[in-house]
Design a protein around this motif. Sequence first.
Motif, PDB file in Angstrom:
ATOM      1  N   SER A 196     -79.429 -13.816  -2.383  1.00 23.78           N
ATOM      2  CA  SER A 196     -78.642 -14.287  -3.526  1.00 23.78           C
ATOM      3  C   SER A 196     -79.365 -13.931  -4.814  1.00 23.78           C
ATOM      4  CB  SER A 196     -78.437 -15.804  -3.447  1.00 23.78           C
ATOM      5  OG  SER A 196     -77.841 -16.290  -4.638  1.00 23.78           O
ATOM      6  N   ARG A 212     -78.291 -15.646  -7.604  1.00 32.00           N
ATOM      7  CA  ARG A 212     -77.892 -16.764  -8.452  1.00 32.00           C
ATOM      8  C   ARG A 212     -79.100 -17.584  -8.856  1.00 32.00           C
ATOM      9  NH1 ARG A 212     -72.297 -19.527  -6.568  1.00 32.00           N
ATOM     10  NH2 ARG A 212     -73.151 -21.036  -8.036  1.00 32.00           N
ATOM     11  N   SER A 213     -79.127 -18.020 -10.099  1.00 35.19           N
ATOM     12  CA  SER A 213     -80.255 -18.805 -10.599  1.00 35.19           C
ATOM     13  C   SER A 213     -80.117 -20.287 -10.269  1.00 35.19           C
ATOM     14  CB  SER A 213     -80.376 -18.641 -12.115  1.00 35.19           C
ATOM     15  OG  SER A 213     -79.176 -19.069 -12.759  1.00 35.19           O
ATOM     16  N   ASP A 214     -78.904 -20.713  -9.844  1.00 35.13           N
ATOM     17  CA  ASP A 214     -78.679 -22.133  -9.578  1.00 35.13           C
ATOM     18  C   ASP A 214     -78.744 -22.461  -8.094  1.00 35.13           C
ATOM     19  OD1 ASP A 214     -76.416 -20.777  -8.828  1.00 35.13           O
ATOM     20  OD2 ASP A 214     -74.994 -22.173  -9.753  1.00 35.13           O
ATOM     21  N   GLY A 238     -71.985 -16.715  -3.381  1.00 34.98           N
ATOM     22  CA  GLY A 238     -72.563 -15.561  -4.054  1.00 34.98           C
ATOM     23  C   GLY A 238     -73.681 -14.875  -3.292  1.00 34.98           C
ATOM     24  N   CYS A 239     -73.686 -15.006  -1.965  1.00 34.14           N
ATOM     25  CA  CYS A 239     -74.719 -14.381  -1.142  1.00 34.14           C
ATOM     26  C   CYS A 239     -74.171 -13.147  -0.427  1.00 34.14           C
ATOM     27  CB  CYS A 239     -75.230 -15.356  -0.075  1.00 34.14           C
ATOM     28  SG  CYS A 239     -75.993 -16.862  -0.731  1.00 34.14           S
ATOM     29  N   ASP A 279     -69.417  -8.832  -6.415  1.00 39.00           N
ATOM     30  CA  ASP A 279     -70.871  -8.890  -6.582  1.00 39.00           C
ATOM     31  C   ASP A 279     -71.545  -7.573  -6.228  1.00 39.00           C
ATOM     32  OD1 ASP A 279     -70.795 -11.597  -7.291  1.00 39.00           O
ATOM     33  OD2 ASP A 279     -70.854 -12.239  -5.193  1.00 39.00           O
TER      34      ASP A 279
END
Length: 323
Positions: free
Chosen positions: A178, A180-182, A85-86, A106
């Motif tokens: 990114s 993304r929170s994870d 997701g980058c 994305d």
Amino acid sequence: MGTQDDGLHAEHIQSAVTGDAAAQSAVVASWGRSMRLYGLKPDEGTPPNMLTDQELREAREELGSLIETAEIALDRLYSAVGGAGCCVLLADKNGVPVDRRGYEGDDATFCKAGLWTGAVWSEECEGTNGIGTALAEQRALTIHRDQHFRSRNTALSCTVAPIFDHRGRLMAAIDVSSARSDLTEGFVKLIAMAVVDAARRVEAENFRLAFPKARIVMAQGSERGHDRALNALIAVDEDDLVVGASRSARALLGLTDESLNSPLPAANLLGQDTDAERGFAAAERSVIQRVLRKADGNVSIAANMMGMSRATLHRKLKRLGLN
């Protein structure tokens, strides 16, 4: 796009900038610049400024061949991080992304965040952020989530490494971002290694292209300078004169534009540092031996392959004990 209350983030920054942390943390020092030097406010929610199409074309043109030179490194980097997701950005020295890699699904998220070609991510405009702060401080770094100055950017994690041209001047930067929170700390470290490696590859290729008729050798330094020495490249002409040195080589060997403007014998230069001299000789010996093998031992053919005269190669063979 921030993930926390804008007011709380602004209060946290204000408290950190006025407290003891300002003298100890590079991030807080950048927050201080953002507020005091640039007059920015953390809770301003407007997205980054965007260049016009014409301005973006001009920014790309100013980078010249670097965009094309960087393509392979950017593709390789994206293949390693895109699945997580980058997105990957190549930004100019003004903090404007001029090339990009990202997953189509994305695109809407990153476009809304301003992680897009033509956006202005200089520290002066956006405060503390990966691209702008890496360029301002001329070093590789990660700005992770709430380390960003603006509240709207605190959902982002951005890892950046600067790129320096063949004369050691700041030229561009490579960014992996990114939303993304994870994103784990371990994965961020892996991204950082990959980004620095990509920047070094682009620098090295750009350096080689800047001196197409010269031999490019690596100067070895002390153990303390090991990381810096990895990209310590020197361009040597057919007369064994140093005609160019990368930023790392300049730092390692104390070179400047002024010193490189005068005839500088490679042997004399590297003789100032015994370790560097041995490293230089070993690298040169290795290159010559490989070329001689390719030429089946024919000195004339080997000399032609390396872009030097037969007499010059004979002198090198004698000096290196290869004759």
